[in-house]
Design an enzyme around this catalytic site. Structure first.
Site, PDB file in Angstrom:
ATOM      1  N   GLY A 136       1.845   0.890  11.524  1.00 21.02           N
ATOM      2  CA  GLY A 136       2.062  -0.064  12.732  1.00 21.02           C
ATOM      3  C   GLY A 136       1.410  -1.289  12.191  1.00 21.02           C
TER       4      GLY A 136
ATOM      5  CD  GLU B 146      -2.927   1.194   2.731  1.00 21.91           C
ATOM      6  OE1 GLU B 146      -4.150   1.108   2.161  1.00 21.91           O
ATOM      7  OE2 GLU B 146      -2.415   1.168   3.461  1.00 21.91           O
TER       8      GLU B 146
ATOM      9  CG  MET C  78      -0.286  -3.800   4.507  1.00 21.40           C
ATOM     10  SD  MET C  78      -1.120  -2.304   4.285  1.00 21.40           S
ATOM     11  CE  MET C  78      -2.470  -2.643   2.903  1.00 21.40           C
ATOM     12  CD  GLU C  79      -4.909  -2.047   5.099  1.00 19.75           C
ATOM     13  OE1 GLU C  79      -6.241  -1.017   4.639  1.00 19.75           O
ATOM     14  OE2 GLU C  79      -4.677  -2.093   6.368  1.00 19.75           O
TER      15      GLU C  79
ATOM     16  CG  HIS D   2      -7.410   0.469  12.538  1.00 18.19           C
ATOM     17  ND1 HIS D   2      -7.991   1.552  12.455  1.00 18.19           N
ATOM     18  CD2 HIS D   2      -6.775   0.065  11.181  1.00 18.19           C
ATOM     19  CE1 HIS D   2      -7.528   2.004  10.904  1.00 18.19           C
ATOM     20  NE2 HIS D   2      -6.334   1.159  10.494  1.00 18.19           N
ATOM     21  CD  GLU D   3      -3.856  -2.376  10.855  1.00 19.49           C
ATOM     22  OE1 GLU D   3      -4.337  -2.662   9.211  1.00 19.49           O
ATOM     23  OE2 GLU D   3      -3.476  -1.581  10.681  1.00 19.49           O
TER      24      GLU D   3
ATOM     25  CD  GLU E  70      -6.636   3.025   6.907  1.00 18.99           C
ATOM     26  OE1 GLU E  70      -6.714   2.569   8.140  1.00 18.99           O
ATOM     27  OE2 GLU E  70      -5.633   2.586   5.953  1.00 18.99           O
TER      28      GLU E  70
END
Length: 797
Positions: free
Chosen positions: A247, A114, A249-250, A282-283, A305
C-alpha cells in the site's frame, strides 16, 4: 555504533554513501558510482544483486575484487576511508529494487528497497544497523523530475542532460533511501517549517491531493505533540506510484503510496477516504518509529510495523473522531491477527530471521495486527499517560540510531513502575494466544487459560494476561500469569463481562447458564459486543461451539443498530455463506436485509460506508435486490459514492454483460472506479464469465497490484468458488513470478485460496506438494478448518 556482532562483518562503521546515477529513462538502464566511506578490520563483502560491478578503487589504486550472485568481495585488508565502486544495472520489471511503474502509455521509475533491496540499486552494507548519511547526484533526461529523501540542492541542464544534486540526509538505514524519476506533477503545501509535496505522474488535477495534505498536516501535529520531537527533515514528499505491491512505504522524507491512497474527491467513498487517512497516518508514524529510530535487525520488524499501526489509529482518531477508528482496529487488526495466530503454522511476534529471503514473509498479520493489539493491551494495562512518557523517552534516547524491543519495554517499565518486560517478553517470544474459560462455583469466578487452536485440540500453555472485567458496572483487573485463578466477585453479582472493551488479546469462553445470564445482563459497549460476536466465530471454527448455538448468539444482535457489531456480523455471514451457500443463504439474506433497513435512516459516515458494504453483499445473495440496484447503472454518476459498488455488482448479476463492464473498466479515470468494475466482473452468477474476468486480470490490462483484489472479489462470490480455485491452480507459477520478493502471494493464499479450495483439500495438498511456496502450510491448515466447518454446516438439518 559497532555492529560487527550483529552481522558477522569485519566492517565497524559506515559513515557515508556518495551516490551518482546516470539514468537512461527510455533504455531502462543506469550506470552509477558509489563512494562508500567506512572502517573495517579486514577484507569486506558488500551486498550486490543484479548489478555489474565495473571497478573498485581507493584513490587512484585499483583494489582486487570478486563478484558473486549476491555480493562483491573486496580485498581491502584493515582499512579506513572511501571506496569508489563503479557499476551498471537494469531497471526491474517487478515490484522491487529500482523498478518501472507503468500507467497508461507512460511510466515512472521508482524504488522499493525494504527489506533488502537496496543492494539491487547500489553496492552497500544492506543491513538496518549500518546507518550512514547519503549524498545523491542524478543525471537523466532534461524533461524529467527527480525526487529523493532530501530537498534539491542544485539543478542544471548540461549537454541535453539534467543533473540534480540533493542535500545530504541524516544518518539512516539503506532500505529507507528513495529515488524516483519521471514526469511528475508536484503540488506544494506546508506544515510549520516543513515543506509538504504531493507528486504523481497523471495529468494535472487528475489526482486530487487536498485531503492527503490535510491528513498529513493533522497527523504531523499529533505526532510532534505526542512524541515531543519535531519532524526531522526539511521536507516531506508523498509520491503516488501507479504500480506498487504494498500500500505504501515509509522512505524517509519521500513516502510512496498507491495512487488510490492519495486521491480523494467528491466521488470518493467513505471507505476509500478512511483508508487514505489510515495509511498516511501509518507511514508518517514511521518517520519517528522506524526512520529516526530503527530496529537493529529484522527480528524486530514487528516493532516498526505494529507501532505504526497502533499510533496510526491514535492519530486518525484524534484527527477524525467521527470515524471511531478503534472500532475498525479490532475488526481488522485484532481479528486478522487472531485468525492467523490461531493456526499452528503461525510464528512468534519476534521471529528469528537467519537469511534475507525470510524477511518478506514477516510482513503479515502478526507483525502488524498482533503486535499492535499487544501494544494496545499494554497501554491499557499501564495507562495512556505512562505509555506516552515511556515512548517519548525511548525515541529521544535512540534517535538516529538503532534499538530493540527490549529497549522499548525497559522505557515503558521505567515510566510505569510495572513489570512490562516480563509481560512483553512472554507475548512476543511465543506463538499463539490464550483462550480463557470462565466458570462460576461457590460465588467465585474460575479462570483457566490454554493456547487457542482454531483446528481444535488442547495445548496447555500460559501467558501473563492482563485480565479486565466489569462486575455490576465496576471495573476489576488481575494479571493472570498462571494456568488457573479464582476471583472473588462478591456474594450475588448481577452482571459480569470479561475483557472490557476488548483491550486484551485473548478469547473468553463463558460456560454455564448462570454465568451466561450475568453476561447478558451487562451493559455492553460496541467493543464488548464485537468481542462476544468475534469470540463466537473463533469457538465455532475450533469446534467448541455448535452452529445452532452460534446462530442463536447472532440472533441476539439481529436488531442491533450499532456500527461495529453490525459490521462484524456481516463479515461473518459473508464467510459462512461462501463456505456453505445452500444452508446459509436465507440466514445471511435475512440479516443483511434487516441491516440495510436500519442503515437507510442513518447519515453518519460510518453508516454510509457500512450501508454500501451490506448492499454489495446482499446483491450476491438476493437476485431481486441485485436487479433493483443494477437498474441504476445508467445514472451511476448521481449515485452516492459508497452505493456505486452494489449498483455495479447488481448490474453484473442481473445482466451478465461482460463486455459492457470491460468497456467501463477501460474508461475509468481513477483506481477506485477501476476496482469497482473489477468487483463487478467477479460478481457474475455465471462462473464461466468470472473465469474469463480472472484470466483478463493477467492479460496486462489490469494493474499487477490489483490482481489480488479480483481474487478477493471472486472468493466472496459463492458461485465462483470453483473457477477461482481452478484459475489459481493454473496460474500459481505466474503469480509466484509476478509477486517475487513481496510476500503478496502468501497473503493471497492465506486469505482467499483457503476459502476457494474448500471441498478440494486433497487436490490442494497435491498442488502445494508440487509447488512448496511460502505460506502453503498456513493456507492448507486454514483450508482444512474451513472445509471441516462447511461439512459440519451442510450436515445440519
Amino acid at each position: 555504533m559497532q555492529v560487527t556482532s550483529l552481522t558477522g562483518q569485519p566492517v565497524q562503521l559506515v559513515r557515508q554513501y556518495d551516490l551518482f546515477f546516470d539514468i537512461d529513462f527510455s533504455g531502462l538502464s543506469f550506470t552509477g558510482k558509489a563512494t562508500v566511506d567506512l572502517d573495517t578490520t579486514g577484507d569486506i563483502s558488500l551486498d550486490v544483486v543484479g548489478l555489474q560491478v565495473k571497478s573498485v578503487k581507493h584513490g587512484n589504486r585499483n583494489l582486487p575484487y570478486k563478484q558473486t550472485s549476491n555480493a562483491v568481495e573486496i580485498k581491502t585488508g584493515k582499512f579506513s576511508g572511501p571506496l569508489d565502486i563503479e557499476f551498471s544495472g537494469k531497471v526491474s520489471e517487478n515490484f522491487t529494487g529500482f523498478y518501472k511503474a507503468s500507467y497508461g502509455d507512460g511510466y515512472i521509475l521508482t524504488t522499493h528497497l525494504e527489506a533488502v533491496q537496496a543492494r539491487k540499486l547500489f553496492p552497500c552494507l544492506d543491513h538496518p544497523a549500518f546507518k550512514a548519511v547519503f549524498k545523491l547526484v542524478v543525471r537523466t533526461g532534461p524533461d524529467l523530475k527527480v525526487i529523493s529523501n532530501m530537498p534539491v540542492e542544485s539543478e542544471e541542464v548540461r549537454a541535453n542532460k539534467k543533473v540534480v544534486s540533493f542535500k545530504q540526509t541524516p544518518k539512516m538505514s539503506t532500505y529507507l533511501f528513495y529515488l524516483g524519476v519521471g514526469k511528475f506533477v508536484e503540488e506544494h503545501n506546508r506544515h510549520g517549517q516543513t515543506h509538504l509535496y504531493a507528486a504523481h505522474a497523471r495529468p494535472k488535477g487528475s489526482i486530487k491531493t487536498e485531503f492527503s495534505f490535510e491528513a498529513a498536516q493533522k497527523v504531523l501535529d499529533y505526532y510532534e505533540s505526542y512524541f515531543g520531537i519535531p519532524y526531522q527533515l526539511p521536507k516531506l514528499h508523498q509520491v503516488a506510484v501507479p504500480e506498487f505491491a504494498y500500500g505504501a512505504m515509509e522512505n524517509w522524507g519521500a513516502i510512496t503510496y498507491r495512487e488510490i491512497l492519495m486521491h480523494v474527491d467528491q466521488n470518493t467513498s467513505v471507505r476509500a477516504k478512511k483508508a487514505v487517512a489510515g495509511v498516511i497516518a501509518h507511514e508518517i508514524a514511521h518517520m519517528w518509529f522506524g526512520d529516526l529510530v530503527t530496529m537493529k535487525w529484522w527480528d524486530d520488524i514487528w516493532l516498526n510495523e505494529s507501532f505504526a499501526t497502533f499510533m496510526g489509529h491514535h492519530a486518525v482518531d484524534q484527527g477524525y473522531p467521527q470515524w471511531k477508528v478503534w472500532q475498525d482496529f479490532v475488526r481488522t487488526q485484532t481479528s486478522g491477527a487472531m485468525g492467523r495466530d490461531g493456526l499452528r503454522s503461525t510464528h512468534p511476534i519476534e521471529a528469528r530471521v537467519k537469511n534475507p529471503e525470510e524477511i518478506e514473509e514477516l510482513f503479515d498479520e502478526i507483525s502488524y495486527g498482533k503486535g499492535a493489539s499487544i501494544l494496545r493491551m499494554i497501554e491499557a494495562y499501564i495507562g495512556p499517560d505512562k505509555f506516552q512518557k515511556g515512548v517519548a523517552k525511548y525515541l529521544e534516547k535512540f534517535r538516529y540510531s538503532n534499538a530493540s524491543g527490549q529497549d522499548l519495554w525497559s522505557h515503558l517499565q521505567e515510566a510505569s513502575g510495572t513489570d512490562v518486560n516480563r509481560i512483553m517478553e512472554a507475548w512476543i517470544s511465543k506463538p499463539g494466544f490464550p483462550i480463557i474459560t470462565a466458570t462460576l462455583s461457590d460465588k467465585k469466578l474460575n479462570l483457566e487459560q490454554e493456547r487457542f487452536l482454531m483446528a481444535g485440540g488442547i495445548e496447555k500453555q500460559s501467558w501473563p494476561v492482563p485480565v479486565t472485567m466489569m462486575v455490576d458496572g465496576k471495573p476489576q483487573s488481575l494479571l493472570l500469569d498462571k494456568e488457573k485463578a479464582q476471583v472473588n466477585i462478591g456474594p450475588s453479582p448481577k452482571s459480569l463481562k470479561l475483557n472490557v472493551d476488548q483491550t486484551g488479546f485473548y478469547i473468553v469462553h463463558y460456560q454455564g447458564g448462570e454465568l451466561q445470564g450475568l453476561l447478558w445482563k451487562s451493559r455492553l459497549s460496541p467493543l464488548d459486543k464485537w468481542g462476544l460476536i468475534s469470540d463466537a466465530k473463533a469457538l465455532l471454527l475450533s469446534g467448541r461451539m455448535p452452529i445452532r448455538e452460534y446462530l442463536s448468539l447472532l440472533e441476539r444482535f439481529r436488531k442491533d443498530e450499532e456500527y461495529l457489531p453490525m459490521f462484524e456480523i456481516s463479515d461473518q455471514l459473508e464467510l459462512l455463506h461462501v463456505l456453505a451457500p445452500e444452508k446459509m443463504r436465507d440466514t445471511s439474506r435475512r440479516f443483511h436485509t434487516d441491516q440495510l433497513k436500519t442503515l437507510q435512516a442513518k447519515t453518519d459516515e460510518n453508516s454510509i460506508m457500512l450501508k454500501g458494504i451490506v448492499a454489495g453483499r446482499l446483491t450476491l445473495i438476493d437476485d431481486a435486490y441485485a436487479k433493483e440496484q443494477g437498474s441504476k447503472i445508467k445514472d451511476l454518476a448521481s449515485v452516492d459514492p459508497d452505493m456505486k459498488r452494489p449498483v455495479v455488482m447488481g448490474y453484473a448479476r442481473s445482466s451478465n454483460d461482460y463486455n459492457g463492464l470491460i468497456d467501463r473498466f477501460k474508461k475509468s479515470a481513477t483506481d477506485e472506479e477501476r476496482l469497482r468494475y473489477l468487483e463487478g466482473l467477479a460478481s457474475f452468477n455465471k462462473p464461466d464469465l468470472v473465469a474469463k474476468a480472472l484470466d483478463y486480470s493477467l492479460s496486462g490490462q489490469v494493474k499487477k497490484q490489483d490482481v489480488r483484489n479480483i481474487v478477493a472479489y471472486s472468493t466472496s462470490n459463492a458461485d465462483a468458488r470453483s473457477v477461482t480455485w481452478e484459475w489459481f491452480k493454473t496460474n500459481i507459477e505466474k503469480l509466484e513470478t509476478m509477486y517475487q520478493g513481496t510476500a503478496q502471494l502468501s497473503s493471497i493464499m492465506r486469505a482467499y485460496i483457503s476459502i476457494a479450495g474448500v471441498g478440494r483439500v486433497d487436490e490442494a495438498e497435491s498442488l502445494f506438494n508440487q509447488y512448496p511456496v511460502p505460506a502453503a502450510d498456513a493456507t492448507l491448515e486454514r483450508l482444512r478448518i474451513y472445509d471441516r466447518l462447511a461439512r459440519s454446516i451442510m450436515a445440519t438439518s
